[in-house]
Design a protein around this motif. Sequence first.
Motif, mmCIF file in Angstrom:
data_model
loop_
_atom_site.group_PDB
_atom_site.id
_atom_site.type_symbol
_atom_site.label_atom_id
_atom_site.label_comp_id
_atom_site.label_asym_id
_atom_site.label_seq_id
_atom_site.Cartn_x
_atom_site.Cartn_y
_atom_site.Cartn_z
ATOM 1 N N THR A 64 39.579 40.464 37.663
ATOM 2 C CA THR A 64 39.749 39.184 36.979
ATOM 3 C C THR A 64 40.330 38.183 37.966
ATOM 4 O O THR A 64 41.344 38.456 38.624
ATOM 5 C CB THR A 64 40.690 39.331 35.768
ATOM 6 O OG1 THR A 64 40.115 40.269 34.853
ATOM 7 C CG2 THR A 64 40.871 37.988 35.066
ATOM 8 N N ARG A 66 42.368 35.453 39.533
ATOM 9 C CA ARG A 66 43.706 34.929 39.263
ATOM 10 C C ARG A 66 43.839 33.463 39.701
ATOM 11 O O ARG A 66 44.439 32.644 39.001
ATOM 12 C CB ARG A 66 44.746 35.781 39.988
ATOM 13 C CG ARG A 66 46.190 35.370 39.733
ATOM 14 C CD ARG A 66 47.140 36.271 40.498
ATOM 15 N NE ARG A 66 48.533 35.939 40.230
ATOM 16 C CZ ARG A 66 49.233 36.431 39.212
ATOM 17 N NH1 ARG A 66 48.661 37.277 38.373
ATOM 18 N NH2 ARG A 66 50.497 36.077 39.033
ATOM 19 N N ALA A 90 42.101 37.884 43.130
ATOM 20 C CA ALA A 90 41.678 38.546 41.904
ATOM 21 C C ALA A 90 42.511 39.792 41.665
ATOM 22 O O ALA A 90 42.903 40.487 42.616
ATOM 23 C CB ALA A 90 40.198 38.915 41.981
ATOM 24 N N THR A 93 40.966 45.402 37.961
ATOM 25 C CA THR A 93 41.068 46.136 36.704
ATOM 26 C C THR A 93 40.679 47.592 36.889
ATOM 27 O O THR A 93 41.339 48.501 36.378
ATOM 28 C CB THR A 93 40.161 45.500 35.635
ATOM 29 O OG1 THR A 93 40.528 44.127 35.465
ATOM 30 C CG2 THR A 93 40.264 46.234 34.307
ATOM 31 N N LYS A 125 40.499 33.247 35.547
ATOM 32 C CA LYS A 125 40.458 34.155 34.400
ATOM 33 C C LYS A 125 39.077 34.757 34.147
ATOM 34 O O LYS A 125 38.903 35.513 33.198
ATOM 35 C CB LYS A 125 40.967 33.481 33.128
ATOM 36 C CG LYS A 125 42.429 33.044 33.201
ATOM 37 C CD LYS A 125 42.894 32.462 31.885
ATOM 38 C CE LYS A 125 44.355 32.023 31.974
ATOM 39 N NZ LYS A 125 44.826 31.446 30.687
ATOM 40 N N ARG A 127 36.196 37.344 34.422
ATOM 41 C CA ARG A 127 36.083 38.765 34.756
ATOM 42 C C ARG A 127 34.786 38.974 35.515
ATOM 43 O O ARG A 127 33.715 38.546 35.059
ATOM 44 C CB ARG A 127 36.123 39.616 33.498
ATOM 45 C CG ARG A 127 36.214 41.115 33.775
ATOM 46 C CD ARG A 127 36.382 41.892 32.486
ATOM 47 N NE ARG A 127 36.429 43.333 32.741
ATOM 48 C CZ ARG A 127 36.530 44.252 31.781
ATOM 49 N NH1 ARG A 127 36.601 43.871 30.513
ATOM 50 N NH2 ARG A 127 36.564 45.542 32.095
ATOM 51 N N TRP A 153 31.108 39.901 34.752
ATOM 52 C CA TRP A 153 31.208 41.231 34.159
ATOM 53 C C TRP A 153 30.620 41.223 32.758
ATOM 54 O O TRP A 153 30.768 40.257 31.996
ATOM 55 C CB TRP A 153 32.665 41.666 34.086
ATOM 56 C CG TRP A 153 32.854 43.066 33.559
ATOM 57 C CD1 TRP A 153 32.962 44.205 34.289
ATOM 58 C CD2 TRP A 153 32.947 43.468 32.182
ATOM 59 N NE1 TRP A 153 33.102 45.298 33.475
ATOM 60 C CE2 TRP A 153 33.101 44.874 32.164
ATOM 61 C CE3 TRP A 153 32.911 42.777 30.971
ATOM 62 C CZ2 TRP A 153 33.215 45.596 30.983
ATOM 63 C CZ3 TRP A 153 33.014 43.489 29.786
ATOM 64 C CH2 TRP A 153 33.176 44.890 29.801
#
Length: 299
Positions: A64, A66, A90, A93, A125, A127, A153
């Motif tokens: 994700t 940042r 980023a 995750t 923000k 993904r 994503w």
Amino acid sequence: MRRLLLCTLPAMVGIAPPAFATATQSPDSRPASAAVDSAGPSAGPTYADLVDLTLASPVIADATIRSTTRIKGAEAAGVAADRQRLYVEADVTALVRGQAGLPPRIGYLLDAPTDERGRAPKLKKARVLLFARPVANLAGQVQLSAPDAMLPWSPAIDGQVRAIARAVVANDAPPAITGIGNAFHVPGALPGEGETQIFLIAAGGRPVSLSILRRPGEQPRWAVALSEIVDEAAGPPARDTLLWYRLACGLPAALPDAATAQLDPANAAIAREDYGFVLAQLGPCDRRRGGAATVSAAL
């Protein structure tokens, strides 16, 4: 003054330390949906696109974004007029592929397309799936494998990429096809009956062959073998599998003359026809990747 370290690539995608004096913070401009609208309708990546990216990328991460920082001046030299060079941070995750692992936060350079007002898309923000390679001696920095190696994503793309990543490292992974060896056709006892075998040249010298069986009044049947033994019960590969990709994207458009040099003209013609039948059954190797413009087209 700390200087930005760039790797010189034709695609102008490089690496950077996480802090540098010459950069200015880019304001969040277009929302993600606006990036889609400005780029026009765009289809997602094909299976072949995803395999291409996976094979080129020792590191694949679900992350994700940042923050983004615009890079100006000499450190953005060579960037096209309709692009902005951004340093992206980023949060990771999940690691989809990568032997050495990744820290929780990574950084990389991205040449992002701009809208008609010269604004880069809002990526904070978002993904994404990152296809990259590690940077030696720079922990936490990666280099994108291609200008369009950052994808939005989605569960579908994530699932496909994970399946591909498993397939390419499996013990029975099909090898890349690098050429065609010899082709043979043996006529049967009845008119229109016969069998063609085409031996392929594969990476690592592994045996790969195609067999096409003809019977009167029936559609030809074909199969691929990945060993010296041809399994008569085997069939063609399912579409959107790694074996399908190796054949559909690796076979030449026509059977080379050298492959049928030892056959008489009639049998050579049938072998070429059978090879064309295999290509038609495989279907095209569709690719939609369009370079850096696709980086944010769907974010």
